[in-house]
Design a protein around this motif. Sequence first.
Motif, short mmCIF file in Angstrom:
data_model
loop_
_atom_site.label_atom_id
_atom_site.label_comp_id
_atom_site.label_asym_id
_atom_site.label_seq_id
_atom_site.Cartn_x
_atom_site.Cartn_y
_atom_site.Cartn_z
N ASP A 303 1.14 -1.35 -0.20
CA ASP A 303 0.27 0.19 -0.13
C ASP A 303 0.77 1.08 0.50
O ASP A 303 1.89 1.30 0.21
CB ASP A 303 -0.96 0.17 0.69
CG ASP A 303 -2.27 -0.56 1.11
OD1 ASP A 303 -2.59 -1.24 0.34
OD2 ASP A 303 -2.55 -0.97 1.91
N ASN A 320 -2.44 4.86 6.60
CA ASN A 320 -2.52 4.85 5.24
C ASN A 320 -3.62 5.70 4.03
O ASN A 320 -3.74 6.86 4.62
CB ASN A 320 -3.01 3.27 5.21
CG ASN A 320 -3.70 2.70 4.18
OD1 ASN A 320 -4.34 2.49 3.32
ND2 ASN A 320 -3.29 1.66 4.41
N ASN A 326 -5.09 2.37 -2.70
CA ASN A 326 -5.03 1.21 -2.51
C ASN A 326 -5.44 0.40 -2.62
O ASN A 326 -7.11 1.19 -2.43
CB ASN A 326 -4.10 0.98 -0.88
CG ASN A 326 -2.98 1.78 -0.36
OD1 ASN A 326 -1.97 1.86 -1.63
ND2 ASN A 326 -3.10 3.20 0.26
N GLU A 331 0.11 -1.42 -4.90
CA GLU A 331 0.24 0.50 -5.47
C GLU A 331 2.34 0.72 -4.82
O GLU A 331 2.20 0.40 -3.63
CB GLU A 331 -0.69 1.47 -4.65
CG GLU A 331 -2.03 0.97 -5.45
CD GLU A 331 -2.29 -0.33 -5.17
OE1 GLU A 331 -3.28 -0.58 -6.09
OE2 GLU A 331 -2.85 -0.44 -4.30
N SER A 346 0.54 0.52 -10.63
CA SER A 346 -0.14 -0.23 -9.25
C SER A 346 -0.61 -1.73 -10.51
O SER A 346 -0.28 -1.07 -11.55
CB SER A 346 -1.72 0.44 -8.87
OG SER A 346 -2.69 -0.59 -8.44
#
Length: 689
Positions: A303, A320, A326, A331, A346
């Motif tokens: 992430d 996050n 994400n 990613e 990604s």
Amino acid sequence: MNIPRPIRLWSLMMLLLLVAACNPYKKGVRSYQLGEYQVAINQLEKVADKNPKANFFLAESYRLSNRIDQAEPYYAAALQAGLQDEEARFYYGYALKANSKYTQARQQFESYLGSAPRNEEFKQRARKEVNNLQALSQILSQEPVFVIKHLTNVNTADAEYGAVAREGELYFTSSRGDAKIYKATGKSFTNLYRAQVGQAMETVPNTVEKLPEAFNMADRAEGAITFSPDGNTMVFARGNAKGKKGGDEVNLYISYFRNGLWSEPVIMRISDPRAWDSTPAFSRNGKTLYFASNRRGGLGGVDLYSAQVDARGNWGRVQNMGKEINTPGNEMFPYVSEDNRLYFSSDGHPGLGGLDLFIATRRDGKVSIENLGEPMNSPADDFGLSYFAMDKGYFSSNRDGGAGDDDIYAFVNNSPDLKIVNYFLAGTTYTTDEQNKQVILPNVQVRLLDHEERQRDVVISDEQGRFEFQLEEGIPQFQIIGDKPDYFTTRHDIDMSGRYLDRKTLKQFRTDTTFRQDLVLGQIVLDRAIVLDNIYYDFDKADIRADAALELDKLVTVLRDNPQLVIELSSHTDSRGDLAYNIDLSQRRAESAVRYIISKGIDSKRITARGYGKTRPIIANAETEEEHQVNRRTEFKVTDITPEVQVVPTEEEQETPPAVDPEQPQPKKEEKPKKKSRDAVFDELGDGR
């Protein structure tokens, strides 16, 4: 019974061949379990025709060493031979996609979902991939706006990736010239390099050099470097403290350019020693660091996270970046352009295969993700975008047609809608004097928060009280909070609705827009009464009305922002009516207000209710209704200032473990070798990403 000699010799030879065939298989499986995927491939390829199970381990070895396109025939062979393995059916879809077999890939994911799989994570990802593959036609139909060029001067048969420019030099990561081999991929360790930039963004021949030893340690892999906007802070990834066998941990290191020299790099506290932390990138103001991590608590795979630097230069507040960015996939490689837009790579959003390049755009508080399309993206891995100028830059890819492995490419963005728009928020910090006139208040710490109350930036106002922030486009609301000792912490909301410009209507290539908002901080004076406006009660009642609650909420905010304050909240009536009755009514009203404030989470020890009735009028001998209304009031005063309350870390900060220097001996925990649960593309050795 006597067996003829030729038959006995033939049987012995077959037995020896069978034993020899078994040994490579066992060795290959053992190497696979140890994460030595290239060693496993070398062994298992010897017996793939004789042992169907070897095909599965071959496919997994290619996948886990970031070569999933080469895994396709081995997954196919294993499944055709009757292998009943959910993981093989799932990853076979990705292998087909990596080879541009999009229709077959979608059919494979649909077949996998129809087989009643048990793995919930795989099911979620397979459903998303079916939707992603259905969206491919739209991506492939996009009109190309980028022109790309392979940089022949810098690329070799080894890996080169992650190019970023600084002061006429190009910094990048490469595995060239390193004799140490990583057993997971059969490739060399990666190190950090730089070269002078010449015409057409090419590197000048014969100027490539490895960074000093402090930035390229022996038996360690370095990769993914970034610089702050002023060029004076460097952050890079360094992994695998376990020598040639490699390891999962990758950490972020930081170095500062002072007096013409770079300081010794040190591990950043935001690194998680249990995780892979890499691909860092600074925000445009240098106050936020974005990076990729597979630490616990994420949304799946790798992430993107953000971290903030405080006024003392300490990095923390790891967060996050959320499910809009994400996915259950991976990613990584974030980059923030000059106009504050986020680019990243990604394999979880709709793409052509492997890692694709995307741009995230925020409008009205919502984030939209756009695939950059061809030629920036391909069925291979495309990643590591950075800008060299406003309309041109670099990215990396291991697509066909390069010099070999990962290569660095240059690009030019020819989009007719390409416009650079920068938004700023500027203001001045004030206080009021004894005549209630505004006077400049310097050296105020001003914090910028977004609509989710995440801190975006922090500055100190100058001697003229001036402060300025650069704003990220698309955020619907900001807050600014001013802090200074002996003054009330004060905040102000800034609504951004309708204030962002439409790029399509702009004629200039670059537009700078500045909004203004001042902050006024009141000085804290013990026992000085401060009137709360618009606190009204129904006649002869003490219940809190809705309009009064809105005003009391402001006092709740003041108490939350100033946890060191203890206050008295008092209620006052006008001079009409019985003295005892008015005191009782005002006491009930004050207690009602205090109960409301306590219900909002304020400690009852910090607030006292007091009803004064008509004993403390502001206007003595009031006669008019307007004068009586002035005397009917609710106010508070600070009665005590306690020591500063210790700040409790946020949940994100509490979850971030203390950084550990991997060069120092750590307690070892005996573990049995086990199969890797994530792709080796995220091990900093091998391709170094």
